[in-house]
Write an enzyme that holds these catalytic residues in place. Sequence first.
Site, PDB file in Angstrom:
ATOM      1  CG  HIS B 393      42.398  39.496  37.334  1.00 13.26           C
ATOM      2  ND1 HIS B 393      43.462  38.764  37.821  1.00 13.26           N
ATOM      3  CD2 HIS B 393      41.282  38.901  37.822  1.00 13.26           C
ATOM      4  CE1 HIS B 393      43.007  37.774  38.565  1.00 13.26           C
ATOM      5  NE2 HIS B 393      41.681  37.831  38.584  1.00 13.26           N
ATOM      6  CD  GLU B 394      37.733  40.019  38.063  1.00 16.26           C
ATOM      7  OE1 GLU B 394      37.255  38.938  37.642  1.00 16.26           O
ATOM      8  OE2 GLU B 394      38.289  40.126  39.175  1.00 16.26           O
ATOM      9  CG  HIS B 397      38.650  35.360  35.673  1.00 16.28           C
ATOM     10  ND1 HIS B 397      39.268  34.152  35.892  1.00 16.28           N
ATOM     11  CD2 HIS B 397      39.099  36.190  36.655  1.00 16.28           C
ATOM     12  CE1 HIS B 397      40.062  34.250  36.952  1.00 16.28           C
ATOM     13  NE2 HIS B 397      39.983  35.474  37.427  1.00 16.28           N
ATOM     14  CG  HIS B 400      38.880  30.573  30.928  1.00 17.25           C
ATOM     15  ND1 HIS B 400      39.065  30.174  32.221  1.00 17.25           N
ATOM     16  CD2 HIS B 400      38.876  29.441  30.203  1.00 17.25           C
ATOM     17  CE1 HIS B 400      39.172  28.856  32.267  1.00 17.25           C
ATOM     18  NE2 HIS B 400      39.060  28.382  31.061  1.00 17.25           N
TER      19      HIS B 400
END
Lengths: 421, 421
Positions: B393-394, B397, B400
């Site tokens: 998940h991290e 980010h 991104h």
Amino acid sequence: MSSVPERSEIDEEYTWDLESVYATDDEWQKAYEDVAERVEELQAYEGQVTDDAETLHSVLELRDSVMRDVSTVAAYARMRRDEDTTNQEYQALTARAQSLAADAQSAASFIDPELQELTREEFDGLVETEPALELYDHYVDDVLRMKPHTRSAEVEELLAELGEVTGATGEVYNMLSNADMAFPSVEEPEGEGKGEAVEITQSNFTNLLKRPDREFRQQVYEEYFDEWESMRNTVASAYKNSVKADVKTARARNYDTAREAALDGPNVPVEVYDTLVESVHDNLDKLHHHAELKRQALDVDELQMWDLYMPLTGDEGPDVEYDQAAEYVVDALEPLGEAYQSRVAEGLESRWVDVYENEGKQSGAYSSGTYDTQPFILMNYQDDISSMYTLAHELGHSMHSQLTKDEQPFVYSGSVSYTHL
Amino acid sequence: MSSVPERSEIDEEYTWDLESVYATDDEWQKAYEDVAERVEELQAYEGQVTDDAETLHSVLELRDSVMRDVSTVAAYARMRRDEDTTNQEYQALTARAQSLAADAQSAASFIDPELQELTREEFDGLVETEPALELYDHYVDDVLRMKPHTRSAEVEELLAELGEVTGATGEVYNMLSNADMAFPSVEEPEGEGKGEAVEITQSNFTNLLKRPDREFRQQVYEEYFDEWESMRNTVASAYKNSVKADVKTARARNYDTAREAALDGPNVPVEVYDTLVESVHDNLDKLHHHAELKRQALDVDELQMWDLYMPLTGDEGPDVEYDQAAEYVVDALEPLGEAYQSRVAEGLESRWVDVYENEGKQSGAYSSGTYDTQPFILMNYQDDISSMYTLAHELGHSMHSQLTKDEQPFVYSGSVSYTHL
């Protein structure tokens, strides 16, 4: 002493008479709504403050009446909350009253900037037209004095609105230290209750430090501050942000320092403050001499923090129950005359004082109240001489408030923290 | 797992490479001083923003460079502090960086109000004179859109100055929950370490709730929330004041609600938010069905809070050590192409991730960084599947951020929290 009673277990005669302010919470609610309405009326005067003498008088009178009632609405909620800071109902009432106070400040925030457009001479002219304005003579002097530190109406309104926010970390700290933090129990080392667990509380702490058993004192001291140490980052962060808020607000008002800003409201020159601090520093030798005397009297090699509360005589002094203390204090006030004495006695009789500690009660002691309430006193009375001194001290504040209210109109009824000197 | 290591005990390869930002704290200090100087330069442009195309370009460029460096100065201090939130040196650096950021915001606060005096057409005219202004085309659209919610320069400056103060209770809460609160130990009910004391921490809590022994889970759950309950007044007060600050700030900017204010920055219509919440509500039956399946799978009469983290399979799933998890994640990213995969692998190799829990470390997980740093990740990795998901998940980010920085100039490098969808 070994455990703190619930609020409901306290005898009514040892609680303050907040029913004399509002008989019920419903009465409070009515007062709240009534003054909230007048806050809106106040706003209608924006831009018209100095239109003519009559308008000026009306707006100042309305502002006084609003502030007067807001202060009572807020004081009742706050004092109810302080009876038991964990009581959520009164936490909520206090929060609503704080918002109302911020709204009132905000609604009134245009008045000073508009007044500052006047010269002193122009105001004198208005007084000639409307002699009732004479009352505000000294107030106007103060407002004109603050002109360099008053911003535009829109900035003043914002500062008033954010007043609650800048005080927020103080409130969080207050909840931590009064409502949430709990301290360990220690074992009673002597006397009747020997071996029983004694819970350390915010208000019995200094008292426990007057016990002759030095090891016990050290244990109390360390347990108490270990608990604080476990919260050190939270407390430091609350404090840091409180200082930051003071500094930012001072700068927003063109003060160089937060100290200057704090002293300028009551018109105290910074030099007075500095001289006070300097005088204390210059005379620390007396304090050190006193500490040395205490060391000798206690017969210890080195005086420790847990020795400082010990009386020089090495024991706690006699127990003084509250009723006895009240009598002693009234008697001791004889030099101030019979009128003063009987006013104090009357106040005690009419339940100015919330005497004893209970679960969740605000720690420490204060004298508080408003122009329209009795000058109430919160204590955490501990049946000893030091508590008796605190009672005398707080009664001094309360009588000061009472006599000020007897002699001064609302607009000049504020008092200054210099009362402590 | 039974006790949390000190920061110094963590292997360097499992810590993030903050030395790549500033090799030493002295380097940080130099960067701090350098940007503080440019903050003052920025202020000199007040009143001149739209004088001519060249000035406008200079001020926007200077503002970008200041904000860019301030964000890195602040991020370094904050990430260092998060390594051990009790570290006073980095608490102090963080506080200084926050003040610098507030000063920079305040120093730049005149720019938007001055720009808003332009029409879109006038700006287009300036672009013709100075083609480099083309870069700011979309930015100017945004600034003009915010005109109804932008106050005068003096109010904007005050709001920027007080930005730190309005966030204060959040910081106090953060210190309480991450640095100060400690949770009891429970007794390991099974396996190798049976009978040993396991300290409950912010980061192993949900993990302990995946243990098959239901009584153990209940004990963990209750001990954990008893601790929170003991701080309920402090937490409630911090939260209340945080909400109050949001509401007051929103009102100061002419928003009806704090929600509207929060969404307007990234230009998200309130309806989008409401529709999201509504859709979740409309589909709660799936969640309830899932809970019912879990109840059946666990074979219990009533599902309790301490059952919710249990996987449907009734056991914790296999252990996944960090290095293995990193490999799995990179492999699983195959559908996104080799370039993406190798960028992730490179990032992991160059120590984007601060992997393991240590004493005082910020709880939870986040991806953070600036335009000029790697997109760092803080975790409290627990050798299980759920931690592996968090890593994935991290990393999403972080990639991104990384790809945004590769493609966009600084002024458009911000991203929106909608990334979570």
